[in-house]
Motif scaffolding. Sequence first.
Motif: not given
Length: 97
Positions: A22-23, A27, A41-42, A45, A65, A70-71, A76
Amino acid sequence: MGNRPIKFRILELFLDDKEHWNYEIVSKIQEEYNMQGNFQRDSINFDILELASGGMLKDVEQKVDDKGIYKKDFLLHKYAITDFGKVRGSDACLRYV
C-alpha cells in the motif's frame, strides 16, 4: 495522470499483475497528483481499502511497519488485482484486458 480519478489510477497501477504494498501505491499517487500531506496520504490508503473491500484488490500479505515507511507501527498490506478488478478496470477504459 493527474486528471484521472484516483481510484481508476490505483487500479491501473495494479494492472501490471504484480503485487504492491500500500505504501508504494500511496507514494506514487501522492507524487502524480501532488498530494503531499498526511491527510492526503491516508485518503489514498482509504481508496485502496475501498477497492479491496469492493473485491477489486485482494490482500495477499501484511506486516507491521516497524521502520516507519508509511506510519510507524501501522499494519502494511500488500495487494494484488483480482479478475473482477481487471474487468472493472477494463470497463473504466483504463486498458483493454
